[in-house]
Design a protein around this motif. Sequence first.
Motif, PDB file in Angstrom:
ATOM      1  N   SER A   1      -0.826  -4.010   6.281  1.00  0.00           N
ATOM      2  CA  SER A   1      -0.181  -4.301   5.006  1.00  0.00           C
ATOM      3  C   SER A   1       1.188  -4.937   5.215  1.00  0.00           C
TER       4      SER A   1
ATOM      5  N   ALA B   1      -2.951   0.558  -3.866  1.00  0.00           N
ATOM      6  CA  ALA B   1      -2.909  -0.650  -3.039  1.00  0.00           C
ATOM      7  C   ALA B   1      -2.931  -1.857  -3.974  1.00  0.00           C
TER       8      ALA B   1
ATOM      9  N   VAL C   1       4.452  -0.806   3.220  1.00  0.00           N
ATOM     10  CA  VAL C   1       3.810   0.483   2.993  1.00  0.00           C
ATOM     11  C   VAL C   1       4.856   1.470   2.516  1.00  0.00           C
ATOM     12  N   CYS C   2       4.408   2.468   1.773  1.00  0.00           N
ATOM     13  CA  CYS C   2       5.304   3.525   1.307  1.00  0.00           C
ATOM     14  C   CYS C   2       4.480   4.794   1.122  1.00  0.00           C
TER      15      CYS C   2
ATOM     16  N   ASP D   1      -1.170   2.501   8.546  1.00  0.00           N
ATOM     17  CA  ASP D   1      -1.595   1.167   8.101  1.00  0.00           C
ATOM     18  C   ASP D   1      -0.658   0.116   8.694  1.00  0.00           C
TER      19      ASP D   1
ATOM     20  N   ASP E   1      -2.046   7.427  -4.997  1.00  0.00           N
ATOM     21  CA  ASP E   1      -2.224   6.386  -3.975  1.00  0.00           C
ATOM     22  C   ASP E   1      -2.490   5.061  -4.662  1.00  0.00           C
TER      23      ASP E   1
ATOM     24  N   GLU F   1       1.248   6.592   5.310  1.00  0.00           N
ATOM     25  CA  GLU F   1       1.832   5.262   5.350  1.00  0.00           C
ATOM     26  C   GLU F   1       1.944   4.724   6.774  1.00  0.00           C
TER      27      GLU F   1
ATOM     28  N   LYS G   1       0.850  -1.191   0.000  1.00  0.00           N
ATOM     29  CA  LYS G   1       0.000   0.000   0.000  1.00  0.00           C
ATOM     30  C   LYS G   1       0.884   1.239   0.000  1.00  0.00           C
ATOM     31  N   CYS G   2       0.648   2.112  -0.967  1.00  0.00           N
ATOM     32  CA  CYS G   2       1.363   3.378  -1.063  1.00  0.00           C
ATOM     33  C   CYS G   2       0.350   4.505  -0.943  1.00  0.00           C
ATOM     34  N   ASN G   3       0.437   5.261   0.134  1.00  0.00           N
ATOM     35  CA  ASN G   3      -0.473   6.392   0.308  1.00  0.00           C
ATOM     36  C   ASN G   3       0.188   7.446   1.185  1.00  0.00           C
TER      37      ASN G   3
END
Length: 235
Positions: free
Chosen positions: A107, A129, A110-111, A104, A127, A101, A96-98
């Motif tokens: 996941s 996922a 994450v980034c 979360d 963003d 980060e 998941k990149c949002n």
Amino acid sequence: VIPMATLGVLLLLLSFTFLATKKFHPKGFPSVPVALAGVATGIAISVFSGMFFYAEAGYSYLVQYPTGTQYVTTEPGPHFRFWGQVIEMKQVLTVKCNANENDDNDSSAVCNAIEVRFNDAVLAKIDLAARFRLPTDEAQLRKLMLDYRSQDNLLNSSLLPVVMEGVRNSARLISAQEFIVGKGGEFELAVLDQLEKGIYILTSETIQEGETEEPIKQDGVRTIERTNHTRVVVK
């Protein structure tokens, strides 16, 4: 949580320490039978933890025995390890990149939101996922786990870079205006296509159209406006 093998070694060291120091400090220490029982328990724990491991549901495991033989399993429950090395990976990995980060914890990796540049030089942050399922074929799973050796290596050296590169490549195919007015679906399909089949090799060409001149009259003053048109062709 202390691993069983570590717990067994600590119990052995503690019991031997009690036995070695009892003759100097006889009071306040357990009796010899209790210390010997601790030694036996420590040996049993160490042997058991070296002989077996417990496989959790939703994980894949590769066991490499001291003889060099390898064994792959996805079945939950106890399995023999015979003091071999055990590599474990989740069967489904979520990337998941949002922008948030740190919010979360579910996941696998994450980034930050991925910064992209559309072909009209507009910058944006995307963003994303994505979920990846490890192969179920034993030969493919064994090769993957031997190549990467750990789940973190798989995520950091392959999945995260591929996700980021796929998103950035897809942004180069269209302009920001095209993304806004309805080509967002094509953008998503391009990302998915690259994740499934491989990263695109892109070439772009900027074509300058010829100048156009338009005479403009305003308040009796004759002016000429010159405009240039630029097209970006991405293959």
